[in-house]
Design a protein around this motif. Structure first.
Motif, PDB file in Angstrom:
ATOM      1  N   GLU A   1     -17.688  51.647  65.686  1.00 14.62           N
ATOM      2  CA  GLU A   1     -17.699  52.575  66.728  1.00 14.62           C
ATOM      3  C   GLU A   1     -18.601  53.700  67.436  1.00 14.62           C
ATOM      4  O   GLU A   1     -19.193  53.569  68.536  1.00 14.62           O
ATOM      5  CB  GLU A   1     -16.190  53.622  66.616  1.00 14.62           C
ATOM      6  CG  GLU A   1     -16.153  54.410  67.302  1.00 14.62           C
ATOM      7  CD  GLU A   1     -14.943  55.930  67.325  1.00 14.62           C
ATOM      8  OE1 GLU A   1     -13.717  55.017  66.505  1.00 14.62           O
ATOM      9  OE2 GLU A   1     -15.112  56.478  65.898  1.00 14.62           O
TER      10      GLU A   1
ATOM     11  N   THR B   1     -12.426  55.197  73.004  1.00 15.05           N
ATOM     12  CA  THR B   1     -12.295  54.897  71.656  1.00 15.05           C
ATOM     13  C   THR B   1     -10.832  54.632  71.425  1.00 15.05           C
ATOM     14  O   THR B   1      -9.988  55.072  71.918  1.00 15.05           O
ATOM     15  CB  THR B   1     -12.862  56.030  70.676  1.00 15.05           C
ATOM     16  OG1 THR B   1     -12.200  57.338  71.169  1.00 15.05           O
ATOM     17  CG2 THR B   1     -14.540  56.267  71.341  1.00 15.05           C
ATOM     18  N   ARG B   2     -10.408  54.320  70.083  1.00 18.27           N
ATOM     19  CA  ARG B   2      -8.935  54.132  69.501  1.00 18.27           C
ATOM     20  C   ARG B   2      -8.272  53.473  70.033  1.00 18.27           C
ATOM     21  O   ARG B   2      -7.249  53.520  70.477  1.00 18.27           O
ATOM     22  CB  ARG B   2      -8.802  55.461  68.912  1.00 18.27           C
ATOM     23  CG  ARG B   2      -9.064  56.662  68.765  1.00 18.27           C
ATOM     24  CD  ARG B   2      -9.668  56.139  67.221  1.00 18.27           C
ATOM     25  NE  ARG B   2     -10.625  56.431  65.851  1.00 18.27           N
ATOM     26  CZ  ARG B   2     -10.949  56.901  65.524  1.00 18.27           C
ATOM     27  NH1 ARG B   2     -10.079  57.876  64.414  1.00 18.27           N
ATOM     28  NH2 ARG B   2     -11.863  58.147  64.309  1.00 18.27           N
TER      29      ARG B   2
ATOM     30  N   GLN C   1      -6.417  56.958  71.316  1.00 16.24           N
ATOM     31  CA  GLN C   1      -5.002  57.101  70.207  1.00 16.24           C
ATOM     32  C   GLN C   1      -3.960  57.626  71.273  1.00 16.24           C
ATOM     33  O   GLN C   1      -4.035  59.723  71.846  1.00 16.24           O
ATOM     34  CB  GLN C   1      -5.490  57.534  68.910  1.00 16.24           C
ATOM     35  CG  GLN C   1      -4.017  58.022  67.861  1.00 16.24           C
ATOM     36  CD  GLN C   1      -4.876  58.165  66.773  1.00 16.24           C
ATOM     37  OE1 GLN C   1      -5.755  57.382  66.256  1.00 16.24           O
ATOM     38  NE2 GLN C   1      -4.753  59.421  66.348  1.00 16.24           N
TER      39      GLN C   1
ATOM     40  N   CYS D   1     -13.226  69.796  69.796  1.00 17.54           N
ATOM     41  CA  CYS D   1     -13.098  68.224  70.965  1.00 17.54           C
ATOM     42  C   CYS D   1     -14.342  68.190  71.847  1.00 17.54           C
ATOM     43  O   CYS D   1     -14.577  67.167  72.809  1.00 17.54           O
ATOM     44  CB  CYS D   1     -11.746  68.510  71.817  1.00 17.54           C
ATOM     45  SG  CYS D   1     -12.302  70.520  72.385  1.00 17.54           S
TER      46      CYS D   1
ATOM     47  N   THR E   1     -12.922  50.164  70.154  1.00 13.93           N
ATOM     48  CA  THR E   1     -13.073  50.515  71.916  1.00 13.93           C
ATOM     49  C   THR E   1     -13.350  49.660  72.466  1.00 13.93           C
ATOM     50  O   THR E   1     -12.977  48.484  72.301  1.00 13.93           O
ATOM     51  CB  THR E   1     -15.225  51.093  71.535  1.00 13.93           C
ATOM     52  OG1 THR E   1     -15.697  49.790  71.230  1.00 13.93           O
ATOM     53  CG2 THR E   1     -15.761  51.853  70.236  1.00 13.93           C
TER      54      THR E   1
ATOM     55  N   LYS F   1     -18.073  60.764  67.616  1.00  8.72           N
ATOM     56  CA  LYS F   1     -18.946  61.450  67.100  1.00  8.72           C
ATOM     57  C   LYS F   1     -19.875  61.821  66.404  1.00  8.72           C
ATOM     58  O   LYS F   1     -21.417  62.399  67.270  1.00  8.72           O
ATOM     59  CB  LYS F   1     -17.331  62.515  67.174  1.00  8.72           C
ATOM     60  CG  LYS F   1     -18.976  63.877  66.923  1.00  8.72           C
ATOM     61  CD  LYS F   1     -17.750  65.487  66.037  1.00  8.72           C
ATOM     62  CE  LYS F   1     -16.237  65.532  67.233  1.00  8.72           C
ATOM     63  NZ  LYS F   1     -15.809  66.969  66.942  1.00  8.72           N
TER      64      LYS F   1
ATOM     65  N   PHE G   1     -10.163  59.770  74.214  1.00 12.55           N
ATOM     66  CA  PHE G   1      -9.954  59.304  72.913  1.00 12.55           C
ATOM     67  C   PHE G   1      -7.996  58.630  73.272  1.00 12.55           C
ATOM     68  O   PHE G   1      -7.268  58.906  74.069  1.00 12.55           O
ATOM     69  CB  PHE G   1      -9.597  60.682  72.940  1.00 12.55           C
ATOM     70  CG  PHE G   1      -9.335  60.700  71.317  1.00 12.55           C
ATOM     71  CD1 PHE G   1      -9.734  60.034  70.058  1.00 12.55           C
ATOM     72  CD2 PHE G   1      -7.553  60.788  70.648  1.00 12.55           C
ATOM     73  CE1 PHE G   1      -9.206  59.608  68.950  1.00 12.55           C
ATOM     74  CE2 PHE G   1      -7.409  61.012  69.434  1.00 12.55           C
ATOM     75  CZ  PHE G   1      -8.188  60.519  68.429  1.00 12.55           C
TER      76      PHE G   1
END
Lengths: 256, 256, 256, 256, 256, 256, 256, 256
Positions: free
Chosen positions: F140, F81-82, F57, H227, F106, F241, F55
């Motif tokens: 995404e 991602t992000r 971010q 998560c 991505t 997700k 992740f």
């Protein structure tokens, strides 16, 4: 208009004391200044005791100028709130008599002749803050109360985490007709002040804090649920409104 | 206690005007009646102008009786709010002088001698309701304001959906020192009343309504965001608190 | 002040051991430094065991300087939180002994002489994070715990999605007097840690996440509803407060 | 497709009035323009009476151009909302006939030939605003209603704090088929307007305000709970949608 | 009252066409029936086209009786909503002509002479429900629309989970002037209906569902955010209000 | 570890097949790469079928680089991602084989040798969007599903306002093992899709919209309350997700 | 299990000190009592210092009995919370040694032999309540702290509305290792207590209040935002959890 | 219907293979049973793989009977959820073959002949609960999964507070195609389970808990923010929906 007033007008019309034109204007009169972008309420002072206050946020400088001019033309002291420094610097050119408070973000234009109401304070308003970050809201309140003719006492930074700070300053609150308490975070201070005093407490939640303060909602809920019976509440960061209510209470308590 | 008071006490002690015991009691005095379940605040009237009011909800009848007795022993007019009919019927046996208002759910016990404060009304409080379902909250407010010695005017069912109803009754509000506006649903009435009057408006949102009124939250938010500057707000259904604030304003406005 | 203390003071006054001035000051003393913008609470260390910590967010550098100087003058180690890099670079000029932690956004000024409390660690605080983005909050906690004199262990990035990571590190938590668990997203980690340990867990929700985490509210609610009995919670992103509570527990557990 | 229509098609097929190809296309026809990023609904005017309106926010200029071209090719008047000044300046180059309203943030491209629907107004829509800050939403509504062929009356700045302003303007609302009321803060105005008029009121809450207005939620809840029976509500700041509903009502009320 | 009307009245007074008494009454007239607990608005039909409807929830049977009698005395068809079976069984004794709908919880009392408005339907209102549990709200809507003189079509249980159910019934919606869509759970049906029709859709969220439907808030938000432009929304479970708005649209669309 | 496995290990130890060291490592093994800022879970692929996804971010580029390197060293295809364009431009220098998708944000690094899993698609995932603004979330999802080895079909812009658009595209969904539906505003599309198909629908609310969409909460609630039984939901904007869950379903449905 | 322990076990196995069966059981042992409806955690005392506490709400009497028996069989003092009077009267028959606290709704079964931990108090926990209605939560806390072996002081009804009540009782809090503060309404008391003491404050919001207290959410938010640094918070009405955390702190502070 | 199918039908019509009546019915066919109160979707099994399930809450027994009969007449296994014991006892009379699960509140009527789908389990669904109070939701899920033909494993009471309980049971989850995790309070269990398994986890928040669990919202938010990448979520207490999605996944994973 009440029946008696109507009957009275009718009789004056029949007696010739009143022309049809005057009669019509009396009943249809609209004491409103139409400045295009706004319908300025010039009748507010008669109905409510104080003229209309201008909410500056989101208005163009041009719109503010036209509204100010309409109010000045009606012989009214101008008070504007939520005025940014950008707006203020331009307004200062058009209205050199105007006074800008950069902390409270207010712009006031005292009338040249000076209003009679300022010759003697119209009651006493105290403003209490919980922390140093609450000052901008307190300053907006102070400017508003001064504009209404009240004497103002400011007691700063006496939040409950240092519980001996407030009792040490209670003497300064003794003569107040209404007390404005400004607090963010958990907003507990109005309840504590309320328990010590015999006048109304106007509580102002501020958006000061972080996390679960939800932009002031935590303090707002706290104040609404105050166990002190003499606490009423206004909107988050609404220093102006708190002072307006407090100023009304103070003036009424000091009518000659 | 302020430095001057302390110095004064010290000097009286040194002069022998005050024994060590008296001196100690003066500074350590706790004007609190410990009735086991509660610490009744007997000093409230001195500090705040009015004695403690009892919140009845969730208290046992036995607890209420002990608190009432402590207040009566201290020479105080009892006012209890949120008293159910079940509680009231039992309290009426122990306190035959008590008066129960089944709509407002209040229980008052006027002192035998009659308090001086009732000889002349201590100001004028008006109560305005938007709809007929707001009456219980208005009655709680009315009982509280009467207990505080105010003259009370009640104007019912003048909500905004029938916009000609309020102007027809404005005359009745003219002399008020403070106006309580009780409204559920969209809670618009305080803003409209606020625009017509020159005294503070204490707005009480009620939980009357359904769906997105969220148990009164819709009316509460509406009142907090009122565009009328003279509107302060108390908790949902808090008729007592609105009247307490209004009564304080009214008394202060009518000090001899 | 308790009756016995008061009686004692009165007797000392009568015996002449205490002048009226001293007596007055004893009772009216206000250990507060008035620096204009703030009332710095200099009595905090006596009452609460630790001096006042400065919340830097929203304060001007000038205000911070005046508050720091008042604290230093009172012989107190300064700790300030939520200090931006802009504030820090200016403060570093005035207080060259100050240490800025840019991740935790804290500014500490250790006293020249060095406080006795640092000679031996006052207990052991462990800090556990769920993910790498929780580090700033953990660093604020670490700085605070160090300032309080605790030994600190930091265990990073052991969130529940990799469930074998925490058990592998449990040995490092064994000696802790209190464990701070910092987690965003679903905030599940404090419950899991709580099930393994025999000391209090102070849970800190962080605003890390997106969408329905609602700025940390999701993690906050999760932690408040923890099925582990030894979990208490502080505000979102409140690393300072978690460490303050943990530090108090640790010191108390290691009193000589 | 209804059974009768199907039977009819089948019989035409059997009679040879319809080829298999035509028959297939009739039933499988998809009046959609596939412009890559979007599936433009070219059948909307037939089904709903008006063509698809383009929501500009977050779309690239290139995407907007392709969508506009598909609509123009289908002989449709283009209306796009939430167009920023940046988007508009680029679109103006490609579509010189387009008209940008910078306050309402709309971009319209009238068809060259001019649609028949503009020869005579299709009913009358009135738009009322509470304050000057509500103007952008009102302008979006006005542009949309004009695009639908309605005659539009705009009554500005008649919020409830100046309660004599609305009655003075009621005459201008007399002929309206539907009235759009735009208000922020406490959102009380639709209820008051609703009590005076005999047509539907479409209420638009705006995000104008601060603190507990919660970005328009306070006004939205107020309007949903309106005690006036003729008030329906659209989303916060949804001037377009209010006008679309009002325009449909107005056209239907004026069918030849 | 508009200037022209006032001038006209003044001239009639001067001409002697109007006595001072008549003149006063004209201007001060209050078409309100004061029945103690309520101020019944008898002027509503003139202003808004339909008489006041009584909200029964929380009102005593005695209060309802007095309000009904005032309305009947004014020659008005009574419609009351949210009437429980307990209230209805008592009202049926006093008002034997009354009709109670136990599903929709409405009580109607048709006037003996029969209103002219029922001779020809005043437009066509369709009511669509997503599921069988939405029926009570739909019935309240149906009763209201009938009371307003509309022809009503009810299409039940065509929610989106069975997507072929709605298209099969679209023919029944073809002639409607306004369509009420009643849905709980995710509230998706109004968007889908909106995409098929060329008249306004009034969406009513219901409190049907569980868990995260939050008593209807989920459906309410869904409807407010509808991507269909012709959807306006009323309060949760507000069948009455939806029908009132729809009925107004239908009547206006069918003016002779 | 299960009893049988433990017994087995013990017997191998006794037989000498396993040294004490090997035995200890087997039970205490921690397949975690400690890269300082993070504990990279290298055991994820064994436990969960797919390696850890990063992740991006809020992580520094340096942290990302260290995590990527640890994953590559473990022979794992990287997916992050992000990833902002700023992060991506720096990562592209260090990882020239990496592929950045600027719409979906991505960053993927396919392994040099190419994983066996890509030789044949592991099932079929369809992605459906309601509007053009939902594309970033869909992208995404698409990147994630491709990384998992699935065949992906994308059907764009078929929201319910144009109800004939979805049925026209149903054929493309026929072979899907799982369908991801991405929608903002009222989030109605998953319910409609759910009613047409015989595989699970994974609904992704997006933050697309304004006003009462509350940053995607309106769509989220709508989807959670879907009346279609085959709809499960993931977090707002959680394209990753949704695809991860869908990819797992698809692979399991296509096990050899 | 740590590597050293594993190596140790392996060596004992190789030496023959441990059979394969014993070895397997050691590693696979599940100190869990499976009583059908529940998996009772018999290992809790070893891990966490105290045995599992039973949450009674919603459990059948039969389930409680089976869980109690499993705990007693394991030699554990039983504590159950949220036990209704109905449950208690039945449990009293099966467990005559059990003690029910009807205010705190707890059921305790002290072990026949008496636990060593009760011979000397394990630290000192103080419990402070704001009002009389907070007593049930305080009693649950008191029972829990006693069960943990702590000495308990209860200071009742010292909320902030009577601000002289708390200072008068501070002496009773002096020796506490942790202070539980129980408060509803605005939840201000923990902040005030926190400012006076040098130990952790565990704040428990209660659902006492009405209107905008939102079932305790107002007090919860207030406590989370406390400006006092030594305040941590547990769930609404969670007297048990507050006492569990406080008891842990107290015991650790008094280790021999 | 797709173009190819339409062309095919047209050609069969032309060839005379199909009469106009048959042709019309093919295209206009509505496989819906109209039972007055409901439109029973008899086409669901064809479209979605399983017949319609009946939501019993709020439906009258008579309505349920009519719906059941329509389903049975169509040869469908009946499953109804949210059936109270009152409803069940009446339904048992009419449908003696029906099986009521009083914990899960489901009513199933297996077809006399027995469906082929039960001869071999259609995949494997595991259900995991955090606590004993989550059982009703788990039972609803179990009944649904059995009705869909899946093999079901139930692992109860393994919440995170006893962290050794889940690993001890992981073996039972090994073969599952999908795992349903049911948890209230902080809802942490799905994240932990998700980290151990290689199949989708369908998380069901329950309304079990008190205070800030907000009727299950706390657990819902926790699960949405999980998560763990393989966790999708359904509505609060939605055991049925979780099992429906899980059952679909399981069947697809075990297609012959």
């Amino acid at each position: 208009m009440e029946p008696n007033d109507l009957r009275n007008l009718a009789e004056r019309l029949l007696r010739g004391d009143l022309s049809v034109d005057d009669f019509t204007q009396r009943l249809a009169h609209r004491p409103i200044a139409d400045v295009g972008v706004a319908q300025v309420d010039l009748d507010r002072a008669r109905r409510c005791g104080y003229p209309e206050v201008v909410f500056g946020q989101g208005k163009s400088v041009e719109a503010l100028q036209r509204i100010f001019q309409a109010l000045i033309a009606a012989g009214v002291d101008v008070l504007a709130t939520r005025i940014s420094t950008e707006q203020a610097s331009q307004l200062a050119v058009s209205f050199p008599a105007g006074v800008y408070n950069p902390v409270g973000r207010t712009f006031r234009i005292p009338l040249a002749g000076g209003p009679a109401k300022l010759t003697a304070p119209q009651g006493h308003v105290a403003i209490v803050t919980a922390g140093t970050s609450d000052l901008p809201v307190a300053e907006e309140a102070r400017e508003t109360a001064l504009w209404m003719g009240a004497q103002v006492t400011l007691v700063q930074d006496v939040g409950v985490a240092g519980p001996h700070r407030l009792p040490a300053r209670l003497g300064e609150l003794a003569g107040a007709d209404a007390i404005i308490v400004v607090a963010g975070m958990e907003g507990a201070l109005p309840s504590v002040v309320g328990g010590y005093v015999n006048c109304p407490v106007i509580a102002v939640p501020t958006s000061v804090g972080y996390g679960a303060n939800l932009g002031g909602i935590a303090a707002l809920l706290s104040m609404l649920n105050s166990c002190a019976a003499n606490v009423a509440v206004v909107n988050i960061d609404a220093g102006f409104k708190a002072a307006y209510v407090a100023g009304m209470i103070a003036r009424r308590a000091n009518r000659p």
